[in-house]
Design a protein around this motif. Structure first.
Motif, PDB file in Angstrom:
ATOM      1  N   SER A 134       0.856  -1.188   0.000  1.00  0.00           N
ATOM      2  CA  SER A 134       0.000   0.000   0.000  1.00  0.00           C
ATOM      3  C   SER A 134       0.887   1.232   0.000  1.00  0.00           C
ATOM      4  CB  SER A 134      -0.940   0.015   1.217  1.00  0.00           C
ATOM      5  OG  SER A 134      -0.194   0.084   2.421  1.00  0.00           O
ATOM      6  N   VAL A 135       0.325   2.355  -0.409  1.00  0.00           N
ATOM      7  CA  VAL A 135       1.101   3.597  -0.513  1.00  0.00           C
ATOM      8  C   VAL A 135       0.578   4.629   0.469  1.00  0.00           C
ATOM      9  CG1 VAL A 135       1.748   3.229  -2.928  1.00  0.00           C
ATOM     10  CG2 VAL A 135      -0.382   4.440  -2.393  1.00  0.00           C
ATOM     11  N   SER A 136       1.445   5.569   0.826  1.00  0.00           N
ATOM     12  CA  SER A 136       1.041   6.624   1.757  1.00  0.00           C
ATOM     13  C   SER A 136       0.117   7.630   1.079  1.00  0.00           C
ATOM     14  CB  SER A 136       2.282   7.339   2.299  1.00  0.00           C
ATOM     15  OG  SER A 136       3.058   7.893   1.238  1.00  0.00           O
ATOM     16  N   ARG A 137       0.225   7.778  -0.234  1.00  0.00           N
ATOM     17  CA  ARG A 137      -0.680   8.631  -0.993  1.00  0.00           C
ATOM     18  C   ARG A 137      -0.614   8.212  -2.457  1.00  0.00           C
ATOM     19  NH1 ARG A 137       2.435  13.907  -2.282  1.00  0.00           N
ATOM     20  NH2 ARG A 137       4.580  13.365  -1.782  1.00  0.00           N
ATOM     21  N   TYR A 138      -1.591   8.631  -3.225  1.00  0.00           N
ATOM     22  CA  TYR A 138      -1.734   8.172  -4.607  1.00  0.00           C
ATOM     23  C   TYR A 138      -1.197   9.180  -5.618  1.00  0.00           C
ATOM     24  CZ  TYR A 138      -4.626   4.576  -2.556  1.00  0.00           C
ATOM     25  OH  TYR A 138      -5.050   3.515  -1.795  1.00  0.00           O
ATOM     26  N   TRP A 139      -0.582  10.221  -5.141  1.00  0.00           N
ATOM     27  CA  TRP A 139      -0.106  11.249  -6.065  1.00  0.00           C
ATOM     28  C   TRP A 139       1.072  12.019  -5.480  1.00  0.00           C
ATOM     29  CZ3 TRP A 139      -0.390  16.707  -5.386  1.00  0.00           C
ATOM     30  CH2 TRP A 139      -0.974  17.103  -4.159  1.00  0.00           C
ATOM     31  N   ALA A 140       1.800  12.644  -6.372  1.00  0.00           N
ATOM     32  CA  ALA A 140       2.809  13.659  -6.070  1.00  0.00           C
ATOM     33  C   ALA A 140       2.615  14.736  -7.131  1.00  0.00           C
ATOM     34  CB  ALA A 140       4.211  13.046  -6.139  1.00  0.00           C
ATOM     35  N   PRO A 141       3.262  15.876  -7.011  1.00  0.00           N
ATOM     36  CA  PRO A 141       3.074  16.904  -8.038  1.00  0.00           C
ATOM     37  C   PRO A 141       3.271  16.357  -9.451  1.00  0.00           C
ATOM     38  CG  PRO A 141       4.260  17.828  -6.182  1.00  0.00           C
ATOM     39  CD  PRO A 141       4.117  16.364  -5.903  1.00  0.00           C
ATOM     40  N   ARG A 142       2.215  16.523 -10.268  1.00  0.00           N
ATOM     41  CA  ARG A 142       2.210  16.113 -11.682  1.00  0.00           C
ATOM     42  C   ARG A 142       2.264  14.599 -11.889  1.00  0.00           C
ATOM     43  NH1 ARG A 142       0.323  20.320 -14.627  1.00  0.00           N
ATOM     44  NH2 ARG A 142       0.999  22.232 -13.597  1.00  0.00           N
ATOM     45  N   LEU A 143       2.036  13.805 -10.839  1.00  0.00           N
ATOM     46  CA  LEU A 143       2.149  12.347 -10.939  1.00  0.00           C
ATOM     47  C   LEU A 143       0.980  11.680 -10.226  1.00  0.00           C
ATOM     48  CD1 LEU A 143       4.066   9.901 -11.732  1.00  0.00           C
ATOM     49  CD2 LEU A 143       4.861  10.019  -9.349  1.00  0.00           C
ATOM     50  N   ASP A 197      -5.627  22.467 -15.237  1.00  0.00           N
ATOM     51  CA  ASP A 197      -4.942  21.626 -16.220  1.00  0.00           C
ATOM     52  C   ASP A 197      -4.890  20.179 -15.699  1.00  0.00           C
ATOM     53  OD1 ASP A 197      -2.036  20.894 -15.224  1.00  0.00           O
ATOM     54  OD2 ASP A 197      -2.378  22.968 -14.604  1.00  0.00           O
ATOM     55  N   PRO A 198      -4.557  19.186 -16.560  1.00  0.00           N
ATOM     56  CA  PRO A 198      -4.672  17.772 -16.172  1.00  0.00           C
ATOM     57  C   PRO A 198      -3.891  17.383 -14.926  1.00  0.00           C
ATOM     58  CG  PRO A 198      -4.414  17.947 -18.544  1.00  0.00           C
ATOM     59  CD  PRO A 198      -4.217  19.326 -17.994  1.00  0.00           C
ATOM     60  N   GLY A 199      -2.715  18.005 -14.709  1.00  0.00           N
ATOM     61  CA  GLY A 199      -1.900  17.625 -13.561  1.00  0.00           C
ATOM     62  C   GLY A 199      -1.998  18.552 -12.381  1.00  0.00           C
ATOM     63  N   SER A 200      -3.070  19.305 -12.288  1.00  0.00           N
ATOM     64  CA  SER A 200      -3.216  20.260 -11.179  1.00  0.00           C
ATOM     65  C   SER A 200      -3.365  19.540  -9.849  1.00  0.00           C
ATOM     66  CB  SER A 200      -4.437  21.158 -11.410  1.00  0.00           C
ATOM     67  OG  SER A 200      -5.628  20.401 -11.302  1.00  0.00           O
ATOM     68  N   ASP A 201      -2.944  20.205  -8.784  1.00  0.00           N
ATOM     69  CA  ASP A 201      -3.115  19.636  -7.441  1.00  0.00           C
ATOM     70  C   ASP A 201      -4.588  19.386  -7.149  1.00  0.00           C
ATOM     71  OD1 ASP A 201      -0.409  19.805  -7.153  1.00  0.00           O
ATOM     72  OD2 ASP A 201      -0.426  21.369  -5.598  1.00  0.00           O
ATOM     73  N   GLU A 202      -5.457  20.271  -7.631  1.00  0.00           N
ATOM     74  CA  GLU A 202      -6.891  20.102  -7.375  1.00  0.00           C
ATOM     75  C   GLU A 202      -7.403  18.777  -7.950  1.00  0.00           C
ATOM     76  OE1 GLU A 202      -5.932  24.413  -7.227  1.00  0.00           O
ATOM     77  OE2 GLU A 202      -5.488  22.779  -8.629  1.00  0.00           O
ATOM     78  N   ALA A 203      -7.008  18.472  -9.185  1.00  0.00           N
ATOM     79  CA  ALA A 203      -7.444  17.218  -9.802  1.00  0.00           C
ATOM     80  C   ALA A 203      -6.867  16.015  -9.073  1.00  0.00           C
ATOM     81  CB  ALA A 203      -7.028  17.187 -11.271  1.00  0.00           C
ATOM     82  N   LEU A 204      -5.600  16.096  -8.677  1.00  0.00           N
ATOM     83  CA  LEU A 204      -4.955  14.959  -8.032  1.00  0.00           C
ATOM     84  C   LEU A 204      -5.472  14.757  -6.607  1.00  0.00           C
ATOM     85  CD1 LEU A 204      -1.373  15.476  -9.448  1.00  0.00           C
ATOM     86  CD2 LEU A 204      -3.022  13.712 -10.076  1.00  0.00           C
ATOM     87  N   LEU A 205      -5.823  15.821  -5.910  1.00  0.00           N
ATOM     88  CA  LEU A 205      -6.446  15.666  -4.593  1.00  0.00           C
ATOM     89  C   LEU A 205      -7.821  15.009  -4.720  1.00  0.00           C
ATOM     90  CD1 LEU A 205      -5.467  19.059  -2.929  1.00  0.00           C
ATOM     91  CD2 LEU A 205      -4.936  16.769  -2.030  1.00  0.00           C
ATOM     92  N   ARG A 206      -8.556  15.354  -5.770  1.00  0.00           N
ATOM     93  CA  ARG A 206      -9.851  14.723  -6.016  1.00  0.00           C
ATOM     94  C   ARG A 206      -9.656  13.218  -6.269  1.00  0.00           C
ATOM     95  NH1 ARG A 206     -11.217  17.752  -9.833  1.00  0.00           N
ATOM     96  NH2 ARG A 206     -12.441  19.290  -8.672  1.00  0.00           N
ATOM     97  N   TYR A 207      -8.628  12.881  -7.009  1.00  0.00           N
ATOM     98  CA  TYR A 207      -8.313  11.476  -7.259  1.00  0.00           C
ATOM     99  C   TYR A 207      -7.968  10.751  -5.957  1.00  0.00           C
ATOM    100  CZ  TYR A 207      -5.641   7.394  -8.811  1.00  0.00           C
ATOM    101  OH  TYR A 207      -5.162   6.117  -8.983  1.00  0.00           O
ATOM    102  N   GLN A 208      -7.157  11.382  -5.121  1.00  0.00           N
ATOM    103  CA  GLN A 208      -6.793  10.788  -3.828  1.00  0.00           C
ATOM    104  C   GLN A 208      -8.039  10.461  -3.009  1.00  0.00           C
ATOM    105  OE1 GLN A 208      -3.714  10.180  -2.244  1.00  0.00           O
ATOM    106  NE2 GLN A 208      -4.725   9.530  -0.370  1.00  0.00           N
ATOM    107  N   ARG A 209      -8.964  11.405  -2.923  1.00  0.00           N
ATOM    108  CA  ARG A 209     -10.177  11.188  -2.127  1.00  0.00           C
ATOM    109  C   ARG A 209     -11.013  10.042  -2.691  1.00  0.00           C
ATOM    110  NH1 ARG A 209     -10.106  16.955  -2.115  1.00  0.00           N
ATOM    111  NH2 ARG A 209     -11.582  17.013  -3.855  1.00  0.00           N
ATOM    112  N   SER A 210     -11.010   9.872  -4.002  1.00  0.00           N
ATOM    113  CA  SER A 210     -11.840   8.832  -4.612  1.00  0.00           C
ATOM    114  C   SER A 210     -11.284   7.437  -4.390  1.00  0.00           C
ATOM    115  CB  SER A 210     -11.977   9.096  -6.120  1.00  0.00           C
ATOM    116  OG  SER A 210     -10.763   8.809  -6.808  1.00  0.00           O
ATOM    117  N   ARG A 211      -9.973   7.310  -4.130  1.00  0.00           N
ATOM    118  CA  ARG A 211      -9.368   5.988  -4.060  1.00  0.00           C
ATOM    119  C   ARG A 211      -9.064   5.520  -2.654  1.00  0.00           C
ATOM    120  NH1 ARG A 211     -11.319   3.740  -6.297  1.00  0.00           N
ATOM    121  NH2 ARG A 211      -9.901   2.010  -6.631  1.00  0.00           N
ATOM    122  N   ASP A 212      -8.815   6.417  -1.746  1.00  0.00           N
ATOM    123  CA  ASP A 212      -8.255   6.035  -0.446  1.00  0.00           C
ATOM    124  C   ASP A 212      -9.128   5.025   0.292  1.00  0.00           C
ATOM    125  OD1 ASP A 212      -6.159   6.365   1.497  1.00  0.00           O
ATOM    126  OD2 ASP A 212      -7.600   7.431   2.736  1.00  0.00           O
TER     127      ASP A 212
END
Length: 402
Positions: free
Chosen positions: A271-280, A321-336
């Motif tokens: 398991s991972v501590s989080r599902y994203w990093a900046p632009r990843l 934009d596709p790699g924005s922190d806002e989009a990646l935080l939304r992704y984190q919330r959907s998967r955790d």
């Protein structure tokens, strides 16, 4: 050294990476897929659950896959632990929750090959069979370095590069790993009797022994047992292994014959501590690793992709934009929560089989007996397993890409 620019760069060309690249390309994002095809032949299959089938339908690849897959209309569980509280066999039928099948079983290699065929003709998608060796991110985007010296600039990099993800390591995302005192023998079998589209799972004291239908009188096997026993089985010749499998299966499919490749898979988790990093963003086994129990691993990987696609599209609609922190935080919330709950369920099932403690045996037997005899409870559990109602990504609801 040359540099190319894309909206999305996906690293890793297994089933999850291929599906991610196609999902974004079909939404109109200029996309590149980096990596060589994963063409290992190890006897492994995947039971594509209902949401994954809808996702593959939305990508336009399901018709080519369905011809190579077998439906799972019934799931049968047999307690073969020798417990004092052993319940009778329990059967769960897809028709009880309005489905033709819980899912469809297909060989991993076939799935990858069919996805690759579709990817080669997908608009907005470029394929580069190279390794990614470097990753950097800043406010304007990410920079990937390839093994041949080329660089790729992208708004978002999707790491689908597996359990040993180089991109995850470069980004410094922490992991937790664990292992079990077991290994899994995987193999493709032919057998004398019809499987009747029934997946049969024997719960043994060393782990699940699961036979899953393939087209015709063929099935795939995942035999989870102790490491020593798994290694012994893997050294047997085909005739001896087929006989050992037939005996363990109580001959319910008759005489068996090895009819494809075989593999030996360590039982591990990550398991991972989080599902994203900046632009990843991490997807698939870069984000979570499951032992081959309960058909969770690849199905969750497809769910990652569909959730990330929703987060990026919604972010774009909001002006990000596709790699924005806002989009990646939304992704984190959907998967955790989703991944944590399913990790706990698979881990808990496996450990209850290994414990041998009387209270644990009693609770497991009582739970299976309740599921067999209480119709509403059984249907709730079945729906949650294949048709969860909360947080389902849009492409898994039958919607087409925008």
């Amino acid at each position: 050294m040359t540099e190319s620019a894309y909206n999305i760069a996906v690293v890793g060309a297994g089933a999850v990476g291929l599906s991610a690249a196609m999902a974004f390309a079909r939404d109109g994002f200029k996309t590149i897929l980096v990596g060589g095809l994963d063409v290992r032949r190890d006897g492994r299959t995947v039971a594509l659950l209902n949401g994954s089938v809808r996702f593959l339908e939305a990508l336009g690849v399901w018709p080519a896959l369905s011809r190579e897959a077998a439906p799972l209309e019934t799931m049968r569980i047999i307690d073969d632990t020798g417990s004092l509280f052993r319940p009778p066999p329990a059967s769960f039928r897809a028709g009880e929750i309005g489905l033709d099948a819980f899912g469809w079983n297909i060989e991993n290699i076939t799935l990858v090959e069919k996805l690759a065929e579709a990817a080669r003709t997908c608009d907005n998608l470029s394929l580069v069979p190279e390794f990614a060796t470097g990753f950097e991110a800043d406010e304007t985007g990410a920079l990937l370095t390839l093994a041949d010296g080329r660089t790729i600039r992208a708004g978002l990099v999707v790491a689908a590069d597996g359990r040993n993800s180089r991109l995850r390591q470069i980004a410094g995302i922490g992991t937790q790993t664990w292992s079990y005192p077991q290994s899994a023998v995987t193999v493709i079998l032919a057998h004398e009797r019809d499987h009747r589209e029934t997946s049969t799972e024997f719960h043994t004291r060393h782990g699940p022994f699961t036979l899953v239908p393939l087209p015709g009188r063929r099935s795939s096997l995942v035999w989870v047992t102790s490491k020593d026993e798994a290694e012994r089985l893997s050294r047997l010749d085909d005739a001896a292994l087929a006989l050992a499998i037939e005996r363990q299966a109580q001959s319910h499919l008759g005489a068996m014959r090895i009819d494809g490749p075989r593999g030996l898979v360590p039982m591990t988790g990550l398991s991972v501590s989080r599902y994203w990093a900046p632009r990843l963003a991490l997807v698939g086994e870069a984000a979570h690793v499951f032992p081959p129990i309960g058909a969770q691993g690849l199905n969750l990987g497809f769910r990652d992709v569909a959730s990330l696609r929703d987060a990026v599209v919604d972010g774009q609609d909001a002006g990000h934009d596709p790699g924005s922190d806002e989009a990646l935080l939304r992704y984190q919330r959907s998967r955790d929560l989703d991944v944590r709950l399913r990790t706990a369920a698979v881990d808990g099932l496996n450990r209850t089989l290994l414990t041998g403690m009387i209270p644990t045996d009693f609770l497991r037997g009582a739970g299976l007996l309740a599921l067999s005899n209480i119709g509403p409870l059984r249907r709730i559990v079945m729906r949650e397993g294949v048709l969860p109602r909360v947080g389902v990504p849009r492409l898994m609801q039958g919607a087409s890409p925008a």
